[in-house]
Structure formats: structure tokens, C-alpha cells
Scaffold this motif. Sequence first.
Motif, PDB file in Angstrom:
ATOM      1  N   ASP A 185       3.730  -1.808   1.839  1.00 42.78           N
ATOM      2  CA  ASP A 185       3.213  -1.175   3.057  1.00 42.78           C
ATOM      3  C   ASP A 185       2.243  -0.052   2.640  1.00 42.78           C
ATOM      4  N   TYR A 235       3.674   3.401   1.747  1.00 46.66           N
ATOM      5  CA  TYR A 235       4.788   3.904   2.575  1.00 46.66           C
ATOM      6  C   TYR A 235       6.115   3.295   2.102  1.00 46.66           C
ATOM      7  N   HIS A 281      13.094   5.924   4.306  1.00 46.96           N
ATOM      8  CA  HIS A 281      13.359   4.757   3.461  1.00 46.96           C
ATOM      9  C   HIS A 281      12.664   4.975   2.128  1.00 46.96           C
ATOM     10  N   PHE A 294       8.479  -4.523  11.652  1.00 48.17           N
ATOM     11  CA  PHE A 294       7.571  -5.508  11.064  1.00 48.17           C
ATOM     12  C   PHE A 294       8.082  -6.935  11.271  1.00 48.17           C
ATOM     13  N   PHE A 307      11.879  -0.987   8.621  1.00 52.04           N
ATOM     14  CA  PHE A 307      10.518  -1.505   8.384  1.00 52.04           C
ATOM     15  C   PHE A 307      10.654  -2.772   7.527  1.00 52.04           C
ATOM     16  N   ARG A 315       3.587  15.991   6.074  1.00 53.08           N
ATOM     17  CA  ARG A 315       3.627  15.138   7.260  1.00 53.08           C
ATOM     18  C   ARG A 315       4.824  14.214   7.008  1.00 53.08           C
ATOM     19  N   ASP A 330       7.046  11.171   7.643  1.00 56.65           N
ATOM     20  CA  ASP A 330       7.038   9.811   8.168  1.00 56.65           C
ATOM     21  C   ASP A 330       8.314   9.512   8.972  1.00 56.65           C
ATOM     22  N   GLU A 383       6.380  12.868  12.248  1.00 60.86           N
ATOM     23  CA  GLU A 383       5.966  11.686  13.009  1.00 60.86           C
ATOM     24  C   GLU A 383       7.182  11.233  13.807  1.00 60.86           C
ATOM     25  N   HIS A 409      -4.080   6.116  10.593  1.00 61.02           N
ATOM     26  CA  HIS A 409      -4.123   4.857   9.837  1.00 61.02           C
ATOM     27  C   HIS A 409      -3.323   3.737  10.481  1.00 61.02           C
ATOM     28  N   ASP A 410      -2.595   4.034  11.555  1.00 65.05           N
ATOM     29  CA  ASP A 410      -1.811   3.006  12.246  1.00 65.05           C
ATOM     30  C   ASP A 410      -2.422   2.601  13.582  1.00 65.05           C
ATOM     31  N   ARG A 469      -3.639  -2.461  12.691  1.00 65.25           N
ATOM     32  CA  ARG A 469      -3.783  -1.227  11.924  1.00 65.25           C
ATOM     33  C   ARG A 469      -4.949  -1.323  10.940  1.00 65.25           C
ATOM     34  N   ARG A 511      -8.343   0.823   8.625  1.00 69.10           N
ATOM     35  CA  ARG A 511      -8.189   0.816   7.164  1.00 69.10           C
ATOM     36  C   ARG A 511      -9.364   0.193   6.433  1.00 69.10           C
TER      37      ARG A 511
HETATM   38  C1  NOJ Z   1       4.750   5.236   9.814  1.00 69.48           C
HETATM   39  C2  NOJ Z   1       3.532   5.137   8.961  1.00 69.48           C
HETATM   40  O1  NOJ Z   1       2.505   5.870   9.538  1.00 69.48           O
HETATM   41  C3  NOJ Z   1       3.209   3.671   8.830  1.00 69.48           C
HETATM   42  O2  NOJ Z   1       1.967   3.435   8.249  1.00 69.48           O
HETATM   43  C4  NOJ Z   1       4.331   3.022   8.060  1.00 69.48           C
HETATM   44  O3  NOJ Z   1       4.135   1.627   8.045  1.00 69.48           O
HETATM   45  C5  NOJ Z   1       5.688   3.323   8.677  1.00 69.48           C
HETATM   46  N1  NOJ Z   1       5.846   4.672   9.120  1.00 69.48           N
HETATM   47  C6  NOJ Z   1       6.776   3.052   7.678  1.00 69.48           C
HETATM   48  O4  NOJ Z   1       6.752   4.013   6.664  1.00 69.48           O
END
Ligand code: NOJ
Length: 561
Positions: A60, A63, A103, A144, A163, A197, A199, A256, A329-330, A415, A419
Motif C-alpha cells: 500500500d 502505509y 497496523h 480494500f 486494510f 500525521r 494514519d 486521520e 493522496h487518497d 486514489r 498519485r
Molecule cells: C489511510 C491512508 O491515507 C491510506 O493511503 C492508506 O491506504 C490507509 N490509511 C491504510 O494505512
Amino acid sequence: MEKQWWKDAVVYQIYPRSFMDSNGDGIGDIPGITAKLDYLTALGVEVVWLSPVYQSPNDDNGYDISDYRAIMDEFGTMEDWERMLDEMHKRGIRLVMDLVVNHSSDEHPWFVEARKSKDNPYRDYYVWRDGKNGREPNNWESFFSGSVWEYNEPTGDYYLHLFSKKQPDLNWENEKVRSEVYELMKFWLDKGVDGFRMDVINMISKVPGLPDGNVEPGSEYASGAQYYMNGPRVHEFLQEMNEQVLSRYDIMTVGETGGVTPEHGVLYTNPERKELNMIFQFEHMDVDSGPLGKWDVAPLDLVRLKKILAKWQTDLHGRGWNSLYWDNHDQPRVVSRFGDDGKYRVESAKMLATCLHFMQGTPYIYQGEEIGMTNVQFPSIEDYRDIETINMYNERIAKGFDQVELMKGIHAKSRDNARTPMQWDERENAGFTDGTPWIGVNPNYHEINAKQAMEDKNSIFYYYKELIAMRKRLPIMVEGSFELIHEDSTSLFAYLRHYENETLLVLNNFTADELTVEWPDSLSGLKGERLIGNYEDVESRSADGETNLRPWESIVYHFRK
Ligand code: NOJ
């Protein structure tokens, strides 16, 4: 009250894989970032949020972390990172790192150990359950696609992964996990980073028993979110983290947090509670989704967008602190999403910037937003790299969904829209790399790139620069209260900010039609001065308490008593 540096600063988010490649391997890297710091200085940002650069197998894109104290080989070395931090600090730019501790990667040594046997010392670092009736332990769906549970052969049971299956959830109930996290945070803070930041930080506490969620008709799995978002111990964990780590440094923190209300927002960000400085809420990212969720693309519901943002503005005023963002980025590119990425690309990008930056909170700019980068439409799923997009596509194709419709959803929401490589100039691959980029470049880089933006004094880039500088100059932008006006208009996003004896009137036309806007009675008798606007020709557009707005026009007036 003590002045906090993160309140009048603007944060610039870097997604390192797509920012700048220095060594021709097609992947952005840390020396690439260092080489572009003068660009950030020119823009005037004071803080960088850097998406993960730690060692990772990249299921990912970083991440999924396999070593929290090492730099990903593709991105460079620890020395490269230290030099980057040094160069940032020399320029007065602070660095906020991404902290991904809901995670880890399944390749992290903790998990490699944990999955070996039930009596392994690392077993309780993760969340394990026995299967039920020959199936997964519960019915929660992963972000996912598919179940959140993965069977582990050696132990004969399942581990939880909200995830991907390569992102096993850490068990925050385990004190040892928490202290490992605090130690790794101190490792980076002692190296001089200026914040984190965090996550999906509101998912770290799960409801004990991990109960089944309600399955919607036609679905195989349930969301389960009510059992892991804003869970029973999340505030206790954050207060502990604050006491043991955050409070000991002059840093900024942003969590987040999907699935939060403003009431949660106050709990996370009220300074007296000693948790976080601010959060990212996501409510306004759903205003163009239909009943079936993200991929069910619907036209922007402007009235709903205004209602949501106004609620966050007023409910957090004096009680907490907002983050302001359209892009990251998402998310897809905002100029394509809520603006017009064709004829009025420049006007609408500036309008969206105005609309956001005049609200209360700390604004975030995602790389490329400042030059009006747009969504991309890759022809085939083969061109996509994002695990969320690819898993969703495969799952739905297998269920018989229409391929053309799926691609439409991907073009609007994937997303990967955010990117594609940063567009630096008109050279091959937009000047991002001399090699083959890991993901395709948006073909519009000949018209949209940073070099061109910097050569044009009327560019989106300089407009952002002015907004950033204005926030430093005008306390009303930082401190003022918020009042939504014309809330039922489906074309106009207008609001007032009030501070001491000053008022701002912020008018934003979200359409390509001309609009006449009446000023509220409270402004009658006052004389406003035009502060900023997105049309070069600044001839007065107002008379007798009204303003005529051209397509996608934004104007801000400043009134003093
Ligand atoms: C949020 C992140 O911004 C994203 O890009 C990521 O896939 C998930 N959390 C899992 O870490």
C-alpha cells in the motif's frame, strides 16, 4: 492564550513516490524532495507532511511498514533523510512525518514472529480469533475489499486486517505495543521531526468481542465501522500517548479520523483534553457519492457540502481545531471533482482555494494542487497501481459488474488520480524522472506544470502563495468565527468571518453561470475593500450591496467598522 505555530501555517503534503525522482529508477525519492525545497519556499509553505518513507514492501505504497526506524531503500538512506530535514529547517520549513500504527506490514519482524505459534512472545502484538462455523471470525469488510480476516496456517486461526492482508492490525490493548509505538515516535522526534500525521488513528481501539455488523441486502460483508471507529479506549490511548510523548515536544499532531462527528472532533482536539491538535474529518468527501458509496459517482451536492463544512466550522470554533483540505493522496483532484478542469481550470482552481483557505483551521495543500493538476483517465485497469482500486475492480468484475461503468468510477474516484507524478516542466515524463515512471504521467503536463506556473504571475501557484501569506497577515483568517450565508443556493458558497471589529465576506461561484449575490443586511452602511479575487480584471463588481460574479469567480471583501 499561547500562540501555536500550526494555527497560521499552511501545510504542504508530499507523496514521496510521485514527487521527484533523483536517480532515474522511476520512483520519487528523498534527494528528489531535497532538490525541490526552494520550490516550497517560493510557495511560502512552512510545514511539510511527508507520507511514509519507512522500510516497506509497498503493498500500500509505504502505509505497510516493515521497519519503523529505517528509510525505504527506493527512497534513499537515513543520511539522505537527515540532510533533507536539515535543509528544510534551514529554510524555516517544519517536517511532519506519517505515523502508521493502527497496523504494520506482515513483513515486520513482530508479525513474522507472531504468526509462527500461539505461544510466540509477539503473538499478542496482533489481533487473533478462531474461525466461526467454518468461516471468518466475524463479518466485517476490509477497506480494500473482502473479509478483514486472513487465515494463518501455522496457528490455525485468523488475524485481523482492516486494510490489506499485508497490513495486520496491531493490538493496542497490549501495553507492550503501545510502548513500542511511543518509543519509535521518540526516535523520530529526537531526530528533530516537528510532528506526526497519524494514519487512521481513530481505529486503534476495537470494541471487545468484535461483534458482527449489519449486512446490507446484496452484500456479503458488513462494515463493522461502529465497532472499530472511535472505539471505547481510543481517547485513553491518545491521552497516554500525549502524556508520554507528545507533550514533551513542541510539535503538531493531526489525526486521520474517518467517521467522526464534530462532537468527536472536540474530544480529539480540545486542548484541555490533551490528545491531538487537529483531525482530518471526511464528511465533505462524500458529497459526490451515491447511496452505494464511493464508487457510485454522483454530482456534487453543493448545499450539502456547505452544510457539512459550516457545521464543522461553527462546532469546533473555540472548542477544537479544524484541518482544511480538498485533496490528499487518497482523493481525486479537486479541480476535476468540484471545479471545471477544462475551460475554467485556472479560475475554478483559484476559487476552490479561496473557498477553503478563508475558513478557520489549518489548510493543507496536496502536491500539484497549487498548479491545478487534474484527474487522469488511464484507458485500462492495467495502468492502475492502487491496491484499493485494483481489488475493487477484480471483485466487481468477478461479480459481473459492467466494465465500462467500473472504469467511469475509477476515472472519477481512484486514489491514483492523486498519485500520478508531479508535473514539473514540459520535458519527457513531466521532468519527474529520466527513467520509466512507476505510474503513468498525466498527458496534460505540457500545459500544466510547475515551471510554467512559476513564469506566469497570474498562475494558480501565485494565487496560493498570496493566500498563504495573507493568513500570516490577517488574524481574522485564523481566529474569526464563521457564518454561512445564502445556504440554500445551489451555485454559491458564501460566508462571513467575524473577528473583533472586522468582517470578511467570502463569495465563491461554483458554476460557469453569472450570479448576482446580495450582501447580507449586517454589512449595510459599511464600506468593504476588495481583498483578493481570482479574476485579473479587478474593476468593481459591486454596487448597492450586491456583487456580480462571473463564471467560477471568487471575491473576498474586508470590512472594518
Ligand atoms: C489511510 C491512508 O491515507 C491510506 O493511503 C492508506 O491506504 C490507509 N490509511 C491504510 O494505512
